[in-house]
Design an enzyme around this catalytic site. Structure first.
Site, PDB file in Angstrom:
ATOM      1  N   ASP A 127       0.891  -1.167   0.000  1.00 45.61           N
ATOM      2  CA  ASP A 127       0.000   0.000   0.000  1.00 45.61           C
ATOM      3  C   ASP A 127       0.918   1.201   0.000  1.00 45.61           C
ATOM      4  O   ASP A 127       1.552   1.524   0.998  1.00 45.61           O
ATOM      5  CB  ASP A 127      -0.905  -0.014   1.232  1.00 45.61           C
ATOM      6  CG  ASP A 127      -1.821   1.212   1.303  1.00 45.61           C
ATOM      7  OD1 ASP A 127      -1.625   2.161   0.507  1.00 45.61           O
ATOM      8  OD2 ASP A 127      -2.727   1.232   2.163  1.00 45.61           O
TER       9      ASP A 127
ATOM     10  N   TYR B  82      -9.395  15.474  -7.998  1.00 40.73           N
ATOM     11  CA  TYR B  82      -8.410  14.698  -8.757  1.00 40.73           C
ATOM     12  C   TYR B  82      -7.481  15.642  -9.507  1.00 40.73           C
ATOM     13  O   TYR B  82      -6.249  15.497  -9.465  1.00 40.73           O
ATOM     14  CB  TYR B  82      -9.103  13.754  -9.739  1.00 40.73           C
ATOM     15  CG  TYR B  82      -8.134  13.076 -10.679  1.00 40.73           C
ATOM     16  CD1 TYR B  82      -7.388  11.977 -10.261  1.00 40.73           C
ATOM     17  CD2 TYR B  82      -7.942  13.551 -11.976  1.00 40.73           C
ATOM     18  CE1 TYR B  82      -6.475  11.369 -11.120  1.00 40.73           C
ATOM     19  CE2 TYR B  82      -7.036  12.945 -12.836  1.00 40.73           C
ATOM     20  CZ  TYR B  82      -6.309  11.862 -12.399  1.00 40.73           C
ATOM     21  OH  TYR B  82      -5.407  11.272 -13.244  1.00 40.73           O
TER      22      TYR B  82
ATOM     23  N   LYS C  56      -3.245  16.115  -9.051  1.00 42.87           N
ATOM     24  CA  LYS C  56      -2.262  15.995 -10.129  1.00 42.87           C
ATOM     25  C   LYS C  56      -1.532  17.320 -10.383  1.00 42.87           C
ATOM     26  O   LYS C  56      -0.379  17.328 -10.816  1.00 42.87           O
ATOM     27  CB  LYS C  56      -2.944  15.484 -11.400  1.00 42.87           C
ATOM     28  CG  LYS C  56      -3.441  14.048 -11.285  1.00 42.87           C
ATOM     29  CD  LYS C  56      -2.320  13.081 -10.898  1.00 42.87           C
ATOM     30  CE  LYS C  56      -2.757  11.636 -10.928  1.00 42.87           C
ATOM     31  NZ  LYS C  56      -1.653  10.690 -10.616  1.00 42.87           N
TER      32      LYS C  56
END
Length: 248
Positions: free
Chosen positions: A59, A152, A156
């Site tokens: 993970d 999102y 980024k």
């Protein structure tokens, strides 16, 4: 054989863009650690590609598991020359005020915190070795955001800024840091971004890409192999758009 003799870690390497990068790196002569939460998928890809690969379940947002990843890599391959921070997740299209906090926290744990965690281990190893290459997988969403994917997009955008900041700081140590900005691609995340995978929705997405197709894992593998090779020895701090012209 642009990467002959190099040792690379590719996070999220068992599927999608990550698998494309792993395949190309192996073809270019690298030994590759496939680090993926899906341990069985990582093992299957490693078995397919042979002794050049080592599959490790991890993970990537967990500090202890990241530390174990690097420890096991050094034991197996005696170092790390290339780190590809590919692991990432998205969220379904929705108004920014409706995303649940747990989803937001997980998004930033995987897309953002993981890069901090891997850098803590990769950078000292690369400094001791006299150099290295780090490649962060960002997104066109960090440059030209799509509506209803705000958080999102923001994650980024952070990756792109972190890439540039890392490049400036690490250049004296001969560690190059670059990023790729792929457009939506034929990966397991595509349906997440689109919401509904229908011909109509696909046509809408494709209409925004001048070359008229989605990106592929092979596209990412080719670009990643170049940026992590000596052919790109004078390139650092770049966020290369592999997007079919979407950001023009």
């Amino acid at each position: 054989m642009k990467l002959h003799g190099k040792v690379a870690i590719v996070t999220g390497g068992a599927s999608g863009f990550g698998a494309g990068i792993v395949r190309r790196f192996v073809a270019e002569g690298a030994r590759v650690v496939i680090a993926d939460r899906n341990g069985s998928a990582a093992q299957a890809l490693a078995a397919e590609l042979g002794s050049a690969c080592l599959a490790l379940p991890v993970d990537i947002s967990d500090a202890a598991e990241v530390q174990a990843l690097f420890t096991e890599t050094v034991v197996a391959f005696r170092g790390v020359d290339i780190l590809v921070n590919n692991a990432g997740i998205g969220h379904t299209p929705q108004p920014l005020e409706t995303l649940p906090q747990d989803d937001f926290d997980r998004l930033f744990a995987v897309n953002v915190r993981s890069i901090y965690l891997t850098a803590r281990h990769a950078v000292p190893l690369m400094k001791a070795a006299g150099g290295g290459a780090i490649l962060n997988i960002a997104s066109t969403g960090g440059v030209s955001p799509r509506p209803n994917l705000t958080w999102y997009n923001a994650s980024k955008g952070w990756v792109i800024t972190a890439t540039r900041a890392m490049a400036v700081e690490l250049a004296p140590s001969q560690i190059r840091v670059n990023a790729l900005n792929p457009v939506a691609g034929e990966t397991p995340l595509l349906k997440t971004f689109m919401g509904d995978d229908t011909p109509e929705v696909r046509a809408k997405f494709l209409a925004s890409i001048p070359l008229g197709r989605f990106s592929t894992p092979a596209d990412m593998g080719a670009a990643a192999a170049f940026l992590c090779s000596d052919d790109a020895s004078m390139i650092t701090g770049v966020a290369l758009e592999v997007d079919g012209g979407r950001c023009i």
